[in-house]
Design a protein around this motif. Structure first.
Motif, PDB file in Angstrom:
ATOM      1  N   LEU A  13     -12.923   6.402  51.674  1.00  0.00           N
ATOM      2  CA  LEU A  13     -13.286   5.718  52.920  1.00  0.00           C
ATOM      3  C   LEU A  13     -12.541   4.393  53.083  1.00  0.00           C
ATOM      4  CD1 LEU A  13     -16.997   6.474  53.717  1.00  0.00           C
ATOM      5  CD2 LEU A  13     -14.932   7.792  54.093  1.00  0.00           C
ATOM      6  N   VAL A  14     -12.348   3.672  51.978  1.00  0.00           N
ATOM      7  CA  VAL A  14     -11.562   2.434  52.056  1.00  0.00           C
ATOM      8  C   VAL A  14     -10.136   2.776  52.472  1.00  0.00           C
ATOM      9  CG1 VAL A  14     -10.550   0.565  50.691  1.00  0.00           C
ATOM     10  CG2 VAL A  14     -12.965   1.121  50.427  1.00  0.00           C
ATOM     11  N   GLY A  15      -9.578   3.856  51.902  1.00  0.00           N
ATOM     12  CA  GLY A  15      -8.236   4.297  52.254  1.00  0.00           C
ATOM     13  C   GLY A  15      -8.143   4.642  53.726  1.00  0.00           C
ATOM     14  N   LEU A  16      -9.160   5.330  54.245  1.00  0.00           N
ATOM     15  CA  LEU A  16      -9.144   5.717  55.661  1.00  0.00           C
ATOM     16  C   LEU A  16      -9.206   4.497  56.574  1.00  0.00           C
ATOM     17  CD1 LEU A  16     -11.386   8.898  55.825  1.00  0.00           C
ATOM     18  CD2 LEU A  16      -8.971   8.696  56.414  1.00  0.00           C
ATOM     19  N   ARG A  17      -9.937   3.477  56.117  1.00  0.00           N
ATOM     20  CA  ARG A  17     -10.052   2.255  56.907  1.00  0.00           C
ATOM     21  C   ARG A  17      -8.695   1.555  56.974  1.00  0.00           C
ATOM     22  NH1 ARG A  17     -13.696   1.154  60.415  1.00  0.00           N
ATOM     23  NH2 ARG A  17     -15.464   1.507  59.057  1.00  0.00           N
ATOM     24  N   LEU A  18      -7.958   1.548  55.857  1.00  0.00           N
ATOM     25  CA  LEU A  18      -6.641   0.911  55.814  1.00  0.00           C
ATOM     26  C   LEU A  18      -5.626   1.712  56.607  1.00  0.00           C
ATOM     27  CD1 LEU A  18      -6.452   0.017  52.017  1.00  0.00           C
ATOM     28  CD2 LEU A  18      -6.610  -1.610  53.907  1.00  0.00           C
ATOM     29  N   ASP A  19      -5.729   3.039  56.521  1.00  0.00           N
ATOM     30  CA  ASP A  19      -4.708   3.893  57.104  1.00  0.00           C
ATOM     31  C   ASP A  19      -5.387   5.183  57.582  1.00  0.00           C
ATOM     32  OD1 ASP A  19      -2.712   5.643  57.675  1.00  0.00           O
ATOM     33  OD2 ASP A  19      -1.833   5.661  55.646  1.00  0.00           O
ATOM     34  N   PRO A  20      -5.706   5.239  58.873  1.00  0.00           N
ATOM     35  CA  PRO A  20      -6.504   6.358  59.396  1.00  0.00           C
ATOM     36  C   PRO A  20      -5.860   7.727  59.173  1.00  0.00           C
ATOM     37  CG  PRO A  20      -6.382   4.583  60.985  1.00  0.00           C
ATOM     38  CD  PRO A  20      -5.429   4.231  59.879  1.00  0.00           C
ATOM     39  N   ASN A  21      -4.569   7.774  58.897  1.00  0.00           N
ATOM     40  CA  ASN A  21      -3.931   9.069  58.702  1.00  0.00           C
ATOM     41  C   ASN A  21      -3.916   9.522  57.243  1.00  0.00           C
ATOM     42  OD1 ASN A  21      -3.278   9.446  61.401  1.00  0.00           O
ATOM     43  ND2 ASN A  21      -1.493   8.110  61.198  1.00  0.00           N
ATOM     44  N   ALA A  22      -4.486   8.694  56.355  1.00  0.00           N
ATOM     45  CA  ALA A  22      -4.303   8.942  54.931  1.00  0.00           C
ATOM     46  C   ALA A  22      -5.100  10.144  54.425  1.00  0.00           C
ATOM     47  CB  ALA A  22      -4.678   7.707  54.121  1.00  0.00           C
ATOM     48  N   GLY A  23      -6.208  10.473  55.080  1.00  0.00           N
ATOM     49  CA  GLY A  23      -7.042  11.551  54.553  1.00  0.00           C
ATOM     50  C   GLY A  23      -7.532  11.191  53.162  1.00  0.00           C
ATOM     51  N   PRO A  24      -7.592  12.161  52.298  1.00  0.00           N
ATOM     52  CA  PRO A  24      -8.101  11.864  50.941  1.00  0.00           C
ATOM     53  C   PRO A  24      -7.022  11.321  50.009  1.00  0.00           C
ATOM     54  CG  PRO A  24      -7.813  14.220  51.231  1.00  0.00           C
ATOM     55  CD  PRO A  24      -7.348  13.583  52.492  1.00  0.00           C
ATOM     56  N   LEU A  25      -5.855  10.906  50.573  1.00  0.00           N
ATOM     57  CA  LEU A  25      -4.740  10.478  49.729  1.00  0.00           C
ATOM     58  C   LEU A  25      -5.139   9.416  48.719  1.00  0.00           C
ATOM     59  CD1 LEU A  25      -1.677  10.419  49.070  1.00  0.00           C
ATOM     60  CD2 LEU A  25      -1.465   8.633  50.807  1.00  0.00           C
TER      61      LEU A  25
END
Lengths: 232, 288
Positions: free
Chosen positions: B254-266
């Protein structure tokens, strides 16, 4: 009365034959010692009795029932109990839980948790501990207690003095006296011939998978024994 | 404030990830079997949920958790009894891996055949949108419920394994499968029950995940990947470790998605990679 009767037992590990026509009997209330050098087939013989070696041939009757083809799960319920070589306690179970595993079969009889703690008071003090926190001798006591919890008619003990200090061995052998007093028969597998002959009524000697000698423990001469033991 | 909310939601979501992994950890811990069809069973339970909703549309999907878990338990029991017990005693661990891989492939294709390949998801009504406020923070009610349920199931599993006769037998069988036979226990039967339990837990996770995200018959691989990451991060065979591993991944995602909405579960996968490099035995290794 004959409790255990083994006739011409062969056992195999794959292509390798480990036992050749072993014939042996145990009377009710008797203690029988099974001696022999390393690799003579003593442990294999016990494993055959309890059903852990599937590849066996011959006749085994326990308390009148044929068990040579029975699975281990069923044999244990008939009152045949093994203290395995190397103890094989359950490391993820506490001392008390290990003992309770032995009581799963719910066979009625003299032995219970309380009686085992009476026999080995130190286990009562350490019942909440893990087996690996115990000394070697105490671990042997747990293994014996676990086997007793099923109230066996016949207790099979595989090398219960191995790697223990002489004083501890004395203690363990003393407990065997109490176990006999409760009516169980015992088969003792030992490398220490003197110790075994002292505790047993009769002795069998195995050499390379064959019985080379059997007789009353008291009358056995040293020379006769060493010939059967070493095959010279 | 938005970061605090993100982290809280990550924790709530992570409980679900933990639940995805705990069944896998249980099977590995007790039987040393890596069940590669774990993901397919997670997806299958979501499909079962969709089918059941159609039969009883007046019931809330959350009420279907129990019947689906019961079905999954029976499937796990049967899978173990009919197939996996045949290979579980072999010294070669690849037998179990190949067998369950085959089961996964067959199940995936059967699900395409029966349900088609369109993405689906479970409708949870307005519960899915409801949120609760705590001092200016907004937290979804459904994620809260999911975390509570996950914690409850973990606790129940832990109690069953440590306090009951059944749990004692399971632990003893995991230690020495031959020695328990001397106590009258048939290890195969214990394994059947454990696999049933493993898939029942997976099915609850599968249903809850289906409310949050859509799925297709091909989603099993992704689910399995998450389950693996959870188990490995947590430390093989430990259950609370799996829970904490799940929460770690949930927060990272979720932190990753907040930083980069296209990241998915990356970001979750990256965190996993770093975790494995730094602590190969798991982040939360503990005594069983």
């Amino acid at each position: 009365m004959t409790l255990l009767e083994v006739q011409a037992l062969d056992a195999f590990y794959g292509d390798f034959q480990a036992l050749f026509g072993v014939t042996l009997r145990v009377e009710a209330g008797e203690t029988v010692a099974l001696i022999g050098a390393n690799g003579a087939g003593k442990t294999t013989f016990l494993k055959c009795l309890v059903g852990l070696i599937g590849s066996r041939r011959g006749e085994i009757r326990f308390a009148g029932e044929p068990i040579a083809a029975a699975p281990a799960e069923r044999i244990s319920r008939l009152g045949l109990s093994l203290v395995p070589e190397g103890r094989l306690l359950f490391p993820s179970l506490t001392v008390e839980e290990n003992l309770m595993m032995g009581g799963l079969s719910r066979r009625p009889g003299a032995w219970s948790l309380a009686r085992v703690y009476e026999l080995f008071p130190v286990l009562g003090e350490r019942r909440r501990q893990w087996p690996d926190q115990l000394s070697g001798g105490q671990q042997h006591m747990v293994a014996i207690g676990r086997a007793l919890m099923s109230n066996p008619k016949l207790l099979l003990c595989d090398e219960i003095s191995l790697g223990l200090a002489p004083l501890v061995v004395d203690q363990i052998y003393e407990s065997l006296g109490h176990i006999r007093a409760e009516g169980a028969s015992i088969v003792l597998v030992e490398q220490d011939v003197k110790r075994a002959a002292g505790a047993a009524d009769r002795v069998y000697c195995l050499l390379k998978g064959r019985v080379t000698l059997h007789g009353q423990a008291r009358g056995l001469g040293l020379e006769q024994l060493s010939r059967a033991y070493f095959g010279t | 404030m938005i970061w605090v909310e993100t982290i809280i939601n990550g924790v709530l979501y992570g409980g679900l990830y933990g639940l995805l992994g705990v069944g896998l950890a249980l099977a590995v811990g007790v039987m040393r079997v890596v069940n590669l069809s774990h993901g397919e069973f997670i997806v299958l339970s979501a499909f079962l949920g969709v089918s059941l909703v159609r039969v009883v549309p007046w019931l809330h999907p959350l009420a279907l958790l129990l019947p689906v878990a019961v079905i999954a338990f029976c499937l796990g029991f049967g899978l173990q009894a009919v197939l996996i017990n045949r290979v579980v005693t072999r010294p070669d661990p690849f037998a179990g891996i190949l067998l369950t891989f085959g089961v996964a492939v067959v199940m995936r294709n059967l699900m395409v055949e029966i349900y088609g390949a369109d993405p689906r998801h479970l409708q949870a009504g307005h519960l899915a949108q409801a949120s609760a406020g705590f001092g200016g923070l907004h937290v979804g009610v459904l994620p809260l419920l999911i975390l509570a349920l996950s914690v409850a199931l973990f606790t129940a599993l832990q109690l069953v394994l440590t306090r009951t006769r059944f749990g004692r037998i399971v632990r003893a069988t995991a230690d020495h499968r031959d020695v328990v036979r001397l106590m009258g226990v048939n290890p195969g039967r214990v394994y059947n029950l454990v696999m049933g339990l493993s898939l029942a837990l997976a099915s609850v996770a599968g249903m809850l995940l289906a409310i949050r995200a859509s799925f297709t018959p091909y989603s099993g691989v992704e689910r399995l990947l998450v389950a693996f990451e959870v188990v490995v991060l947590g430390g093989l065979g430990t259950f609370w470790g799996a829970m904490l591993g799940g929460i770690t991944l949930g927060v990272a995602e979720l932190v990753g998605l907040r930083l980069d909405p296209n990241a998915g579960p990356l970001y979750a996968h990256l965190l996993f990679l770093v975790g494995v490099l730094l602590r190969p035995n798991g982040l939360f290794r503990a005594r069983t």
